[in-house]
Design an enzyme around this catalytic site. Structure first.
Site, short mmCIF file in Angstrom:
data_model
loop_
_atom_site.label_atom_id
_atom_site.label_comp_id
_atom_site.label_asym_id
_atom_site.label_seq_id
_atom_site.Cartn_x
_atom_site.Cartn_y
_atom_site.Cartn_z
N SER A 49 33.00 18.55 43.18
CA SER A 49 31.94 17.97 43.97
C SER A 49 30.74 17.51 43.15
CB SER A 49 31.48 18.99 45.01
OG SER A 49 30.86 20.10 44.38
N LYS B 96 22.16 18.53 40.14
CA LYS B 96 22.91 18.28 41.36
C LYS B 96 21.97 18.56 42.54
CE LYS B 96 27.35 19.82 43.36
NZ LYS B 96 28.48 20.77 43.15
N SER C 181 34.33 22.46 40.71
CA SER C 181 33.40 21.34 40.90
C SER C 181 32.60 20.90 39.68
CB SER C 181 32.43 21.65 42.04
OG SER C 181 33.08 21.52 43.27
#
Lengths: 468, 106
Positions: free
Chosen positions: A158, A83, A182
């Protein structure tokens, strides 16, 4: 060219040892798929082709050298995406925000270093809601990521790009962050195993901070056994994150008992999701696992507590972005980041701190106590990961409160600092994946893995792949 | 129902060092009011005797020797690598107290 890659790390490494393929060929395979399919999914922000090939060549040398053991390189040949919150030396790191559009970190996070030393190969940096603020991926300043199971739907957030990179076979595993859900929620939306570890188990050093009393480093895999293997590498004290503790969990007993929290099956739960979770419980019952209804009475207060504490910490963490040492100035913050900075500043401001921030910290204690009481009697809790399957792009984008409520089944565990594991549990009639969530006592990830592995031996949901 | 009005928003924006447009002020006033009303739900719970929980690990005072770790110390050029605005090995910042043009970025 390789046609497909095995499902587990164990089988992947068997293939490498038998010389069915090389690490360089694995990188070829994934880069080829990214080039072919990612333009319609938008899961990557940066492809690290050069460093992927150089690490792959290094690992091929290790393989061909003969004298090595897999205990030295437990993730040998495992292609991984990070990420874009994980600092990677020499490779741009944006946190999904225009503020860090051209930021190239001078050092790497602990977790990145640990994975590379274990023999993993970084393929690139994935898209996410800017600063990890969101439950859909739509808050990225670089455009939304689409769900490969149906491109009209969000992949969750997310860690949107991280999830899509694994479910679309652009990467073998992916590292993400889970502050309020997330990792678990996008895992549920994309048919993956997603782990949020115990707070204090995995170092956050070098990972862009969102809410420091809640942030954890998690990962996406296709199987529970691989989730366990990744955690064995990422976990442990590094002396750079002072919240880490060296506690060990308990071993699971012969007779496993799981609690079903009644508050997670009430109003707001999608009927198809409910049916799928109840069916999963029946599958485990047949294996002799005992189930018991339990109560977590403060569940309905988890989202309001979370949306005080988290923005308060966000407003503090984002105050360092002043455009002086790196990055653009504060005008470059997107609307969700501004909203959370404003909300956080409000609940911390004079006259409101006691009414909101202090109050929320007290209710947080009650939520945490609820779990402690329940875990006296059960090994784990089983519940839905999210109240609905993936929702449509744009559906909640203009209503922040509605989007915040997507965290309703994941926020409690974050506030209590306990581990949560989302596992593929089935599909809706229109083929959207649904995940179930196992929650456990702090540092008892192994119990969740044991139950999860048992479930994956009895089901094949995790083997199904989207048609991109 | 407006819990957070435009003047509150202007005050918070100043504390948070954000420049907001007049449209932003209206939007945030309505959205924050909505969110805060939802958060007010916390008032339902009796918490007088509860200790606030600021962290979950129970750890306190994690200390180490105050020595530098060479392999983890950035060189001056690495530390400055994120900005183009440097002067004699320092970061250049905007003047905090505006005394006219001569105080701006040399």
């Amino acid at each position: 060219m390789i046609e497909s890659v095995p499902d587990t790390i164990e089988k992947l490494q068997e293939g490498l040892l038998k010389k069915n393929y090389s690490c360089v060929e694995l990188v070829d395979y994934y880069l080829n798929r990214i080039k072919k399919y990612d333009s319609s999914l938008n899961s990557f922000l940066t492809i690290s082709e050069d460093s992927a090939y150089s690490q792959a060549k290094k690992m091929d040398k290790v393989l061909n050298g003969g004298s090595f053991s897999l205990s030295e390189y437990p993730l040998l040949g495992v292609v991984v995406s990070f990420k874009d919150l994980f600092l990677t030396k020499g490779i741009r790191t944006t946190a999904g925000s225009k503020v860090l559009q051209s930021y190239v970190p001078p050092y790497s996070s602990t977790v990145v270093m640990k994975l590379l030393s274990a023999g993993a190969i970084m393929i690139g940096k994935t898209n996410c809601d800017a600063w990890a603020h969101g439950a859909s991926g739509e808050n990225s300043d670089y455009g939304p990521t689409k769900n490969p199971w149906n491109k009209k739907y969000v992949p969750g957030g997310s860690s949107s790009g991280a999830a899509v990179s694994v479910s679309s076979d652009f990467s073998f595993v992916a590292l993400g962050t889970d502050t309020g859900g997330s990792v678990r929620q996008p895992a549920s939306f994309t048919n993956l195993v997603g782990l949020k570890p115990t707070y204090g188990l995995v170092s956050r050093y070098g990972v862009v901070a969102m809410a420091s009393s809640l942030d954890t480093i998690g990962h996406f895999t296709k199987t529970v056994e691989d989730s366990r293997r990744i955690l064995a590498v990422t976990g442990g004290i590094d002396n750079y994150d002072s919240t880490l503790c060296g506690e060990k969990g308990e071993k699971i007993g012969e007779k496993i008992k799981i609690g079903i929290p009644k508050e997670y099956f009430g109003e707001g739960l999608d009927l198809e999701v409910r049916e799928i979770i109840l069916k999963a419980i029946e599958i485990l019952k047949k294996k002799g696992i005992a189930f018991k209804e339990v109560s977590l009475p403060h569940t309905e207060y988890a989202v309001p507590v979370y949306y005080v504490i988290q923005p308060a910490e966000v407003s503090s963490n984002l105050s360092r972005y002043d455009g002086v040492r790196y990055g653009n100035d504060r005008d470059s913050f997107g609307s969700e980041a501004r909203r959370r900075i404003m909300l956080g500043t409000y609940v911390l401001s004079e006259g409101y701190r006691d009414a909101y921030y202090l109050k929320a910290m007290k209710v947080r204690k009650k939520i945490s106590d609820d779990f402690d009481h329940v875990f006296v009697d059960v090994d784990a809790i089983l519940c839905p990961t999210a109240p609905t399957p993936a929702f449509k792009l744009g559906e909640k984008a203009n209503d922040p409160l509605k989007m915040y409520l997507a965290d309703i089944y994941t926020a409690s565990a974050s506030l209590a600092g306990i581990p949560g594991l989302s596992i593929p549990a089935g599909f809706t009639k229109d083929k959207r994946p649904v995940g179930m969530q196992l929650l456990g006592k702090r540092f008892n990830e192994n119990k969740l893995f044991d139950i999860g592995e048992m479930f994956q031996k009895l089901t094949n949901y995790h083997l199904e792949k989207p048609v991109i | 129902m407006t819990k957070v009005d435009s003047s509150d928003i202007a005050k918070i924006a100043k504390l948070a060092k954000l420049d907001l447009s007049s449209d932003d002020v209206l939007t945030f006033s309505s959205q924050l009011s909505n969110i805060i009303s939802y958060i007010d739900k916390l008032g339902e719970i009796e918490t007088e005797k509860i200790e606030p929980m600021s962290q979950v690990t129970g750890l306190s005072q994690i200390l180490r020797e105050d020595t530098s770790i060479p392999e983890n110390t950035l060189s001056s050029s690495d530390a400055l690598s994120g900005t183009e605005k440097t002067h004699n090995g320092y970061f250049v910042v905007d003047a905090l107290i505006d005394k006219g043009e001569d105080m701006k970025n040399d």
